[in-house]
Design a protein around this motif. Structure first.
Motif, mmCIF file in Angstrom:
data_model
loop_
_atom_site.group_PDB
_atom_site.id
_atom_site.type_symbol
_atom_site.label_atom_id
_atom_site.label_comp_id
_atom_site.label_asym_id
_atom_site.label_seq_id
_atom_site.Cartn_x
_atom_site.Cartn_y
_atom_site.Cartn_z
ATOM 1 N N GLN A 81 0.839 -1.281 0.054
ATOM 2 C CA GLN A 81 -0.376 -0.048 0.093
ATOM 3 C C GLN A 81 0.850 1.268 -0.067
ATOM 4 O O GLN A 81 1.825 1.336 0.782
ATOM 5 N N GLN A 120 2.498 4.624 0.641
ATOM 6 C CA GLN A 120 2.318 5.504 1.820
ATOM 7 C C GLN A 120 3.475 6.523 1.466
ATOM 8 O O GLN A 120 4.377 6.538 1.188
ATOM 9 N N GLY A 134 5.874 1.249 -0.580
ATOM 10 C CA GLY A 134 4.541 0.763 -1.320
ATOM 11 C C GLY A 134 4.616 0.962 -2.859
ATOM 12 O O GLY A 134 3.628 0.785 -3.361
#
Length: 126
Positions: free
Chosen positions: A1, A3, A26
């Motif tokens: 993910q 960030q 990520g």
């Protein structure tokens, strides 16, 4: 993910210095050109500086030329903004942002940003 986390903001006296960092995770960091933006209270967001993927091309707003220096460390997935000779008018929330789809040596710019950090507050005051 993905960030993006900015850090290094704070309160500094006029004439002082701060170094902002923007750490990314990520993503494949060197796929992206990076911009630093700021938004002062009651004002529109403005582009402050940018750096291309290779790190060799940079750009600065006229208001910060000669005082701010942008750099990146692709091995650390981090971009920096060294800010010297800070003035009260530099007070703002500073954001980093990423722009993909550029070539390695292509010049950076302030449009087309895909990902944004949440910002770090810089306050210049005596």
């Amino acid at each position: 993910q993905l960030q993006l986390v900015e850090s290094g903001g704070g309160l500094v006296q006029p004439g002082g210095s701060l170094r902002l960092s923007c750490a990314a995770s990520g993503i494949t960091f060197d796929y992206y050109a990076i911009g630093w933006f700021r938004q002062a209270p009651g004002k529109e967001r403005e582009g402050v500086s940018c750096i291309n993927r290779a790190g060799g091309i940079t750009k600065y707003a006229d208001s910060v030329k000669g005082r701010f220096t942008v750099s990146r460390d692709n091995a650390k997935n981090t971009v920096y903004l060294q800010m010297n000779s800070l003035q009260p008018e530099d007070t703002a929330v500073y954001y980093c942002a990423l722009r993909g789809g550029t070539n390695w040596f292509e010049e950076c710019d302030y449009y087309g940003m895909e990902y944004w950090g949440k910002g770090t507050l810089v306050t210049v005051s005596s």
